[in-house]
Design a protein around this motif. Structure first.
Motif, PDB file in Angstrom:
ATOM      1  N   VAL A 193     -27.305  14.033 -18.354  1.00 31.81           N
ATOM      2  CA  VAL A 193     -27.150  12.662 -17.665  1.00 31.81           C
ATOM      3  C   VAL A 193     -26.887  11.156 -18.641  1.00 31.81           C
ATOM      4  O   VAL A 193     -26.939  10.124 -17.996  1.00 31.81           O
ATOM      5  CB  VAL A 193     -28.329  12.354 -16.633  1.00 31.81           C
ATOM      6  CG1 VAL A 193     -28.149  13.368 -15.466  1.00 31.81           C
ATOM      7  CG2 VAL A 193     -29.611  12.526 -17.209  1.00 31.81           C
ATOM      8  N   THR A 194     -27.487  11.328 -19.785  1.00 32.33           N
ATOM      9  CA  THR A 194     -27.536  10.199 -20.576  1.00 32.33           C
ATOM     10  C   THR A 194     -25.892   9.759 -20.660  1.00 32.33           C
ATOM     11  O   THR A 194     -25.889   8.379 -20.939  1.00 32.33           O
ATOM     12  CB  THR A 194     -28.117  10.413 -21.889  1.00 32.33           C
ATOM     13  OG1 THR A 194     -27.703  11.548 -22.373  1.00 32.33           O
ATOM     14  CG2 THR A 194     -29.813  10.420 -21.595  1.00 32.33           C
ATOM     15  N   VAL A 195     -25.044  10.510 -20.912  1.00 38.93           N
ATOM     16  CA  VAL A 195     -23.880   9.962 -21.149  1.00 38.93           C
ATOM     17  C   VAL A 195     -23.153   9.160 -19.991  1.00 38.93           C
ATOM     18  O   VAL A 195     -22.800   8.040 -20.073  1.00 38.93           O
ATOM     19  CB  VAL A 195     -22.719  11.292 -21.650  1.00 38.93           C
ATOM     20  CG1 VAL A 195     -21.454  10.664 -21.743  1.00 38.93           C
ATOM     21  CG2 VAL A 195     -23.157  11.754 -23.113  1.00 38.93           C
ATOM     22  N   PRO A 196     -23.224   9.787 -18.832  1.00 38.93           N
ATOM     23  CA  PRO A 196     -22.758   8.682 -17.952  1.00 38.93           C
ATOM     24  C   PRO A 196     -23.646   7.623 -17.472  1.00 38.93           C
ATOM     25  O   PRO A 196     -22.916   6.538 -16.837  1.00 38.93           O
ATOM     26  CB  PRO A 196     -22.596   9.759 -16.614  1.00 38.93           C
ATOM     27  CG  PRO A 196     -23.606  10.888 -16.899  1.00 38.93           C
ATOM     28  CD  PRO A 196     -23.671  11.020 -18.391  1.00 38.93           C
ATOM     29  N   ALA A 197     -25.065   7.638 -17.781  1.00 43.21           N
ATOM     30  CA  ALA A 197     -25.799   6.495 -17.697  1.00 43.21           C
ATOM     31  C   ALA A 197     -25.425   5.520 -18.572  1.00 43.21           C
ATOM     32  O   ALA A 197     -25.397   4.353 -18.314  1.00 43.21           O
ATOM     33  CB  ALA A 197     -27.122   6.938 -17.896  1.00 43.21           C
ATOM     34  N   TYR A 278     -18.133  20.886 -16.836  1.00 40.56           N
ATOM     35  CA  TYR A 278     -19.380  20.455 -17.507  1.00 40.56           C
ATOM     36  C   TYR A 278     -19.430  18.748 -17.117  1.00 40.56           C
ATOM     37  O   TYR A 278     -20.455  18.636 -16.767  1.00 40.56           O
ATOM     38  CB  TYR A 278     -19.449  20.630 -18.750  1.00 40.56           C
ATOM     39  CG  TYR A 278     -20.673  20.072 -19.525  1.00 40.56           C
ATOM     40  CD1 TYR A 278     -21.922  20.832 -19.344  1.00 40.56           C
ATOM     41  CD2 TYR A 278     -20.800  18.880 -20.059  1.00 40.56           C
ATOM     42  CE1 TYR A 278     -23.045  20.268 -20.214  1.00 40.56           C
ATOM     43  CE2 TYR A 278     -21.802  18.076 -20.813  1.00 40.56           C
ATOM     44  CZ  TYR A 278     -23.017  18.995 -20.859  1.00 40.56           C
ATOM     45  OH  TYR A 278     -24.297  18.158 -21.004  1.00 40.56           O
ATOM     46  N   THR A 279     -18.305  18.154 -17.608  1.00 44.47           N
ATOM     47  CA  THR A 279     -18.360  16.639 -17.223  1.00 44.47           C
ATOM     48  C   THR A 279     -18.228  16.365 -15.823  1.00 44.47           C
ATOM     49  O   THR A 279     -19.174  15.524 -15.335  1.00 44.47           O
ATOM     50  CB  THR A 279     -16.723  16.064 -17.635  1.00 44.47           C
ATOM     51  OG1 THR A 279     -16.818  16.375 -19.030  1.00 44.47           O
ATOM     52  CG2 THR A 279     -16.852  14.535 -17.576  1.00 44.47           C
ATOM     53  N   GLY A 280     -17.855  17.246 -14.832  1.00 42.82           N
ATOM     54  CA  GLY A 280     -17.925  17.210 -13.456  1.00 42.82           C
ATOM     55  C   GLY A 280     -19.317  17.184 -13.019  1.00 42.82           C
ATOM     56  O   GLY A 280     -19.984  16.624 -12.274  1.00 42.82           O
ATOM     57  N   VAL A 281     -20.101  18.217 -13.373  1.00 38.69           N
ATOM     58  CA  VAL A 281     -21.355  18.501 -13.182  1.00 38.69           C
ATOM     59  C   VAL A 281     -22.093  17.353 -13.693  1.00 38.69           C
ATOM     60  O   VAL A 281     -23.043  16.800 -12.859  1.00 38.69           O
ATOM     61  CB  VAL A 281     -22.156  19.623 -13.670  1.00 38.69           C
ATOM     62  CG1 VAL A 281     -23.434  19.934 -13.453  1.00 38.69           C
ATOM     63  CG2 VAL A 281     -21.518  20.980 -13.210  1.00 38.69           C
ATOM     64  N   ALA A 282     -22.158  16.726 -14.723  1.00 39.51           N
ATOM     65  CA  ALA A 282     -23.014  15.583 -15.244  1.00 39.51           C
ATOM     66  C   ALA A 282     -22.371  14.296 -14.512  1.00 39.51           C
ATOM     67  O   ALA A 282     -23.471  13.771 -13.963  1.00 39.51           O
ATOM     68  CB  ALA A 282     -22.594  15.440 -16.764  1.00 39.51           C
ATOM     69  N   TYR A 283     -21.215  14.083 -14.219  1.00 41.28           N
ATOM     70  CA  TYR A 283     -20.891  12.903 -13.442  1.00 41.28           C
ATOM     71  C   TYR A 283     -21.521  13.129 -11.969  1.00 41.28           C
ATOM     72  O   TYR A 283     -22.136  12.058 -11.611  1.00 41.28           O
ATOM     73  CB  TYR A 283     -19.283  12.981 -13.523  1.00 41.28           C
ATOM     74  CG  TYR A 283     -18.998  11.923 -12.456  1.00 41.28           C
ATOM     75  CD1 TYR A 283     -18.775  10.403 -12.789  1.00 41.28           C
ATOM     76  CD2 TYR A 283     -18.129  11.962 -11.076  1.00 41.28           C
ATOM     77  CE1 TYR A 283     -18.429   9.616 -11.963  1.00 41.28           C
ATOM     78  CE2 TYR A 283     -17.897  11.162 -10.488  1.00 41.28           C
ATOM     79  CZ  TYR A 283     -17.935   9.723 -10.760  1.00 41.28           C
ATOM     80  OH  TYR A 283     -17.404   9.035 -10.038  1.00 41.28           O
TER      81      TYR A 283
END
Length: 308
Positions: A193-197, A278-283
């Motif tokens: 979650v830190t990357v989208p944050a 992976y990107t979608g789950v994080a997003y």
């Protein structure tokens, strides 16, 4: 800072929606993932060849080199990737967010992390794997013993010389395992979650890490489920890739000129699909707890302004 409470259904939705990610603009989303992979593997090849050339020029002999010398060779490359990966991840978040918002975006959006004032904060997320490494070494010392890591390194050196490995005895093996498992789980959740944050929420490096800790604290059950489902998904994908690799290996053995390029293309496609999911789950995990419900609303305000 406020954070939304989520339930099991919201966590499952992160995965179901991530699998369907890219339907609105597959060319941009999957193109960005492929571009990122080509960049990562291309740079990795160049850096490794450069490191080998420098090492050989300095008299490095891989036959007699131990783990310490090998680590000295690859450590700069590992550090480079620790910095690069969250920056490219920020670009992937940008592409996904624009696509989900219905705005035009191209695969070149994967480089969005390098501009817009997000580069330093994204690169700063390298602190997570570095802190994880430091805490792992501390775990070895506290629960493995003062000489555990040195003995483990000696075992690896002996194994490289053909000696059957004999693992060192830990002071408290159960505690060392449990603490190590907890550290790995926490690091993976924070990296999720830190990357989208940073990229979408305009948070600083430390602010994004604080968001991740808040997620674990306020939604411990869903966070654990998120981790378990993620591990299960990776295991399932790994099993499928093993089967596909075996089939492609047979084809490559029968028809090398056709099989080898085909194997590389298929594995690259699998890797790109993995990056997108992976990107979608994080997003969606980040958006469900921190961001506005409507992605078309654009980048969210600072987290202090969010409503629970």
């Amino acid at each position: 800072m406020n954070i939304r409470k989520i339930d099991t259904n919201a966590v499952i939705a992160c995965f179901t929606r991530a699998v369907d990610l890219g339907g609105r603009n597959p060319k941009a989303v999957f193109g960005a993932a492929l571009l990122a992979l080509v960049l990562v593997f291309g740079l990795g090849t160049v850096l490794m060849l450069g490191a080998i050339a420098v090492a050989v020029g300095a008299g490095f002999d891989p036959k007699t080199a131990g783990p310490a010398m090998m680590l000295a060779l690859v450590a700069p490359i590992m550090l480079f990737y620790m910095v690069l990966m969250p920056v490219l991840g920020g670009g992937m978040m940008h592409v996904v967010h624009e696509s989900e918002s219905g705005r035009p975006v191209s695969a070149l959006g994967v480089f969005a992390g390098f501009r817009g004032g997000r580069l330093a904060s994204l690169a700063g997320l390298a602190i997570l794997p570095l802190a994880g490494l430091a805490l792992t070494l501390l775990n070895y010392r506290l629960f493995g013993g003062p000489t555990y890591f040195a003995e483990y390194t000696a075992m690896m050196e002996a194994a490289m010389q053909g000696v059957p490995p004999v693992p060192p005895e830990a002071r408290s093996p159960a505690l060392m395992f449990l603490v190590g498992l907890g550290l790995t789980a926490l690091q993976n959740l924070l990296q999720l979650v830190t990357v989208p944050a940073v990229q979408l929420g305009r948070r600083s490096t430390l602010g994004a890490i604080a968001d991740g800790l808040a997620m674990v604290r306020h939604n411990p059950g869903p966070s654990l489920l998120l981790l378990v489902l993620g591990f299960a998904a990776m295991l399932a994908v790994a099993l499928v890739m093993v089967v596909v690799a075996l089939v492609l290996g047979v084809i490559a053995g029968l028809l090398p000129l056709l099989g080898v390029p085909l194997a590389l293309l298929v594995m690259l496609a699998f890797a790109a699909a993995g990056v997108v999911v992976y990107t979608g789950v994080a997003y969606f995990a980040w958006r469900s707890q921190f961001a506005p419900e409507d992605p078309a609303a654009g980048p969210p305000p600072m987290p202090a302004q969010f409503e629970a």
